[in-house]
Design a protein around this motif. Structure first.
Motif, PDB file in Angstrom:
ATOM      1  N   GLU A   3       0.383  24.352  11.320  1.00  0.00           N
ATOM      2  CA  GLU A   3       1.359  25.485  11.701  1.00  0.00           C
ATOM      3  C   GLU A   3       1.203  24.634  13.419  1.00  0.00           C
ATOM      4  O   GLU A   3       1.929  24.442  14.437  1.00  0.00           O
ATOM      5  CB  GLU A   3       1.375  26.692  12.711  1.00  0.00           C
ATOM      6  N   GLY A   4       0.514  24.233  13.865  1.00  0.00           N
ATOM      7  CA  GLY A   4      -0.299  23.350  15.188  1.00  0.00           C
ATOM      8  C   GLY A   4       0.443  22.626  15.271  1.00  0.00           C
ATOM      9  O   GLY A   4       1.164  21.964  16.372  1.00  0.00           O
ATOM     10  N   PHE A   5       0.560  21.422  14.012  1.00  0.00           N
ATOM     11  CA  PHE A   5       1.247  20.820  14.400  1.00  0.00           C
ATOM     12  C   PHE A   5       2.431  20.737  14.707  1.00  0.00           C
ATOM     13  O   PHE A   5       3.611  20.152  16.063  1.00  0.00           O
ATOM     14  CB  PHE A   5       1.650  19.913  12.638  1.00  0.00           C
ATOM     15  N   ALA A   6       3.731  22.275  14.109  1.00  0.00           N
ATOM     16  CA  ALA A   6       4.821  22.356  14.937  1.00  0.00           C
ATOM     17  C   ALA A   6       4.742  22.395  15.773  1.00  0.00           C
ATOM     18  O   ALA A   6       6.211  22.286  16.185  1.00  0.00           O
ATOM     19  CB  ALA A   6       5.234  22.649  13.418  1.00  0.00           C
ATOM     20  N   LYS A   7       3.773  23.543  16.203  1.00  0.00           N
ATOM     21  CA  LYS A   7       4.401  24.504  17.452  1.00  0.00           C
ATOM     22  C   LYS A   7       3.787  23.386  18.811  1.00  0.00           C
ATOM     23  O   LYS A   7       3.821  23.800  19.458  1.00  0.00           O
ATOM     24  CB  LYS A   7       3.945  25.421  17.177  1.00  0.00           C
ATOM     25  N   GLU A   8       2.677  23.466  18.305  1.00  0.00           N
ATOM     26  CA  GLU A   8       1.506  22.424  19.691  1.00  0.00           C
ATOM     27  C   GLU A   8       2.002  21.112  19.867  1.00  0.00           C
ATOM     28  O   GLU A   8       0.975  20.602  20.394  1.00  0.00           O
ATOM     29  CB  GLU A   8       0.408  23.349  19.250  1.00  0.00           C
ATOM     30  N   GLY A   9       2.358  20.945  19.447  1.00  0.00           N
ATOM     31  CA  GLY A   9       2.601  18.722  18.480  1.00  0.00           C
ATOM     32  C   GLY A   9       0.794  18.594  18.076  1.00  0.00           C
ATOM     33  O   GLY A   9       0.531  17.774  18.901  1.00  0.00           O
ATOM     34  N   LEU A  10       0.174  19.584  17.351  1.00  0.00           N
ATOM     35  CA  LEU A  10      -1.010  18.375  17.138  1.00  0.00           C
ATOM     36  C   LEU A  10      -0.745  16.846  16.629  1.00  0.00           C
ATOM     37  O   LEU A  10       0.332  16.476  15.341  1.00  0.00           O
ATOM     38  CB  LEU A  10      -2.082  19.246  16.029  1.00  0.00           C
ATOM     39  N   PRO A  11      -1.622  16.165  16.566  1.00  0.00           N
ATOM     40  CA  PRO A  11      -1.526  14.528  16.081  1.00  0.00           C
ATOM     41  C   PRO A  11      -1.266  14.205  13.921  1.00  0.00           C
ATOM     42  O   PRO A  11      -0.421  13.921  13.757  1.00  0.00           O
ATOM     43  CB  PRO A  11      -2.126  13.951  16.463  1.00  0.00           C
ATOM     44  N   ARG A  12      -1.956  15.232  13.464  1.00  0.00           N
ATOM     45  CA  ARG A  12      -1.775  15.802  12.019  1.00  0.00           C
ATOM     46  C   ARG A  12      -0.995  16.868  11.395  1.00  0.00           C
ATOM     47  O   ARG A  12      -1.402  17.282  11.965  1.00  0.00           O
ATOM     48  CB  ARG A  12      -3.397  15.471  12.230  1.00  0.00           C
ATOM     49  N   VAL A  60     -20.735  20.705  13.067  1.00  0.00           N
ATOM     50  CA  VAL A  60     -19.007  20.491  12.610  1.00  0.00           C
ATOM     51  C   VAL A  60     -18.530  19.374  12.826  1.00  0.00           C
ATOM     52  O   VAL A  60     -18.081  18.971  14.539  1.00  0.00           O
ATOM     53  CB  VAL A  60     -17.998  22.035  12.380  1.00  0.00           C
ATOM     54  N   LEU A  61     -18.532  18.643  11.893  1.00  0.00           N
ATOM     55  CA  LEU A  61     -17.987  17.286  12.603  1.00  0.00           C
ATOM     56  C   LEU A  61     -16.000  17.475  11.670  1.00  0.00           C
ATOM     57  O   LEU A  61     -15.526  17.923  10.862  1.00  0.00           O
ATOM     58  CB  LEU A  61     -17.863  15.755  11.103  1.00  0.00           C
ATOM     59  N   VAL A  62     -15.366  16.827  12.824  1.00  0.00           N
ATOM     60  CA  VAL A  62     -14.060  17.427  13.146  1.00  0.00           C
ATOM     61  C   VAL A  62     -13.032  15.752  12.740  1.00  0.00           C
ATOM     62  O   VAL A  62     -12.898  14.871  13.520  1.00  0.00           O
ATOM     63  CB  VAL A  62     -13.302  18.638  13.641  1.00  0.00           C
ATOM     64  N   ALA A  63     -11.701  15.784  11.831  1.00  0.00           N
ATOM     65  CA  ALA A  63     -11.246  15.371  11.668  1.00  0.00           C
ATOM     66  C   ALA A  63      -9.391  15.682  11.354  1.00  0.00           C
ATOM     67  O   ALA A  63      -9.045  16.337  10.757  1.00  0.00           O
ATOM     68  CB  ALA A  63     -11.206  14.368  10.102  1.00  0.00           C
ATOM     69  N   LEU A  64      -8.935  15.473  12.567  1.00  0.00           N
ATOM     70  CA  LEU A  64      -8.410  15.888  13.302  1.00  0.00           C
ATOM     71  C   LEU A  64      -7.089  14.908  13.794  1.00  0.00           C
ATOM     72  O   LEU A  64      -5.861  15.443  14.196  1.00  0.00           O
ATOM     73  CB  LEU A  64      -8.390  17.098  13.438  1.00  0.00           C
ATOM     74  N   SER A  65      -7.575  14.063  14.809  1.00  0.00           N
ATOM     75  CA  SER A  65      -7.165  12.943  15.502  1.00  0.00           C
ATOM     76  C   SER A  65      -6.765  11.769  14.964  1.00  0.00           C
ATOM     77  O   SER A  65      -6.771  11.402  13.862  1.00  0.00           O
ATOM     78  CB  SER A  65      -8.133  12.618  16.606  1.00  0.00           C
ATOM     79  N   ARG A  66      -5.795  11.550  15.547  1.00  0.00           N
ATOM     80  CA  ARG A  66      -4.754  10.424  15.049  1.00  0.00           C
ATOM     81  C   ARG A  66      -4.062   9.575  16.168  1.00  0.00           C
ATOM     82  O   ARG A  66      -3.338  10.372  17.269  1.00  0.00           O
ATOM     83  CB  ARG A  66      -3.856  10.424  13.916  1.00  0.00           C
ATOM     84  N   ILE A  67      -4.843   8.537  16.392  1.00  0.00           N
ATOM     85  CA  ILE A  67      -4.141   7.761  17.727  1.00  0.00           C
ATOM     86  C   ILE A  67      -2.649   6.928  17.419  1.00  0.00           C
ATOM     87  O   ILE A  67      -2.893   6.052  16.605  1.00  0.00           O
ATOM     88  CB  ILE A  67      -5.510   6.979  18.896  1.00  0.00           C
TER      89      ILE A  67
END
Ligand SMILES: Cc1cc2nc3c(=O)[nH]c(=O)nc-3n(C[C@H](O)[C@H](O)[C@H](O)COP(=O)(O)OP(=O)(O)OC[C@H]3O[C@@H](n4cnc5c(N)ncnc54)[C@H](O)[C@@H]3O)c2cc1C
Length: 436
Positions: free
Chosen positions: A220-229, A243-250
């Motif tokens: 939902e965040g990808f569609a509505k807020e432009g998250l990278p993944r 917590v280690l977070v794996a959510l970014s993509r450059i």
């Protein structure tokens, strides 16, 4: 175009005369250097960062992949042996890793990156035949005919040179192989890099039961807020509230940032930290248990998945992986799927059936055209899905261990890297406890 500058030639007296030089102290280079030294080779490990571990510590990737096999009955068992298994078991025994946790058709072992740095340092410091230079970059290769005679190293004390009988390129970027004139290649579509980050003060008791909802929140965040993944992972480190977070993509102009380009890498590092702030804010707002959490830090460096690979005597392909190929010169098993971080925020998976594996060929760890240069880790000779599977830490460490064993024959018997006695390498690896 500005006028060319003349770089004067230099004559440097080698400061060390060695059996084995390993460029790059990531998972693969660490394994190569420690194994070589344990087997009696006078070894130098050269690492440009101030610590060992490469992406496993500097990139804080957070889980050991490729260490376990899932059997058909669901049981998990190690698929690696020797040094990689020793590292995994020691971290577990110290409470710095937990699991293995089932993941897709295999399993992962979450670990604490800081504890990994400490363990790798402890092991290299215990080995008298091993010299480690941190803050040191292998910059030039000195080639005599088809032999790599020495390496020039930029240190904090200036330029040094060392001679050795055998070399390992474990730079991740094929930096030494390229300098030595071996063929290198860049994948047709390199994978996207990511910036890992750590959140602390997470209410794990609230967050963990909602992990199933995390996937749809991110979508939902990808569609509505432009998250990278479109998906990602929250990896509890085992330390309270962390917590280690794996959510970014450059990306840059809609394509992956190139981790081997100075300007793009600089952009990627800075953009990665900006992304981490934004993603942490998303988690605080949307993910149960994260409201009071804070972004403790990003990984020390951008997580770079792919740059250049070496052209080896053999090249591992997607067909080899999915066809479960067992090479005659196999140096270890791998059951990790083809995992590609591709455009559109997607991660593409091609899974192997449980209880199946392929093997990593020694030929993919031998640089073509140079008599005494091996390669280990993510710059091995692999293309497409072959690379996308063999790039994880388990096979990287297996490869490092194997090339050190093979290098013994170059050092002691004057063999060429491409013509070492493979049966002897496999026998030696078997004695180290490596399933073949
Ligand atoms: C964001 C991200 C998440 C990932 N997630 C996972 C995961 O969960 N589990 C997993 O198993 N794998 C994961 N991977 C893949 C895995 O981390 C890497 O492929 C693996 O760690 C590569 O190990 P390596 O030793 O080949 O290379 P690296 O770890 O890249 O090490 C190379 C080392 O060489 C050094 N170096 C480079 N050039 C020179 C030079 N000229 N002189 C001296 N030193 C030099 C570098 O500083 C570095 O320390 C992930 C990768 C990324 C980027």
């Amino acid at each position: 175009m500005s006028r060319a500058l003349h770089v004067p030639a230099e004559e440097i007296t080698p400061s060390l005369d060695l059996d084995l030089v390993v460029a790059g102290g990531g998972s693969a280079g660490f394994a190569a250097a420690l194994t070589g030294a344990r087997r009696g080779l006078r070894t130098l490990l050269v690492e440009e960062m101030p610590f060992l571990g490469g992406m496993s510590t500097g990139g804080a990737v957070g889980t050991y992949c490729g260490f376990y096999l899932r059997r058909r009955d669901g049981e998990l068992e190690p698929i690696v042996g020797g040094l990689p298994l020793e590292i995994a078991q020691t971290l577990r025994a110290r409470g710095s890793a937990y699991g293995p946790i089932p993941f897709k058709t295999t399993a992962v072992l979450p670990y604490v990156p800081f504890a990994t740095k400490l363990l790798l340092e402890e092991l290299v410091r215990a080995e008298p035949r091993l010299t480690v230079w941190l803050h040191a970059k292998a910059s030039r290769a000195i080639v005599e005919g088809t032999t790599l005679a020495g390496v020039v190293i930029e240190t904090r004390a200036g330029r040094r040179a060392v001679r050795a009988a055998a070399f390992v390129d474990a730079t991740g970027d094929a930096a030494l192989a390229r300098e030595a004139g071996a063929g290198t290649r860049r994948g047709a579509e390199i994978q996207y890099p990511s910036m890992m980050f750590t959140m602390q003060n997470v209410r794990l008791d609230e967050a963990m039961p909602k992990l199933a909802a995390f996937a749809s929140l991110v979508e939902e965040g990808f569609a509505k807020e432009g998250l990278p993944r479109r998906g990602g992972n929250l990896i509890p480190t085992g330390r309270p509230g962390e917590v280690l977070v794996a959510l970014s993509r450059i990306s840059l102009d809609g394509r992956p940032v190139d981790g081997a380009d100075p300007e793009e890498l600089t952009y990627g590092e800075m953009e990665g930290r900006v992304q981490a702030v934004r993603l942490a804010d998303f988690l605080k707002r949307r993910m149960p248990g994260f409201a009071e959490a804070y972004l403790a830090d990003t990984a020390p460096r951008l997580g770079v998945r792919e740059t250049r690979t070496v052209e080896g005597e053999t090249t591992l392909t997607e067909d080899d992986v999915l066809g479960l190929r067992k090479f005659e010169d196999g140096i270890g098993r791998c059951a990790w799927p083809v995992e590609r971080h591709i455009a559109g925020g997607e991660t593409q998976w091609k899974l192997l059936e449980p209880e199946t594996w392929y093997t990593i060929p020694l030929g993919a760890l031998v640089a073509k055209g140079v008599d005494n240069l091996f390669v280990a880790g993510r710059c091995l000779s692999a293309v497409g899905g072959g690379f996308a599977s063999a790039r994880v830490i388990g096979p990287c460490m297996l490869a490092g261990q194997a090339v050190a064993v093979a290098a013994e024959q170059v050092v002691r018997a004057g063999a060429r890297a491409r013509s070492v006695d493979v049966d002897r390498v496999r026998e030696d690896l078997g004695r180290l406890g490596v399933p073949l």
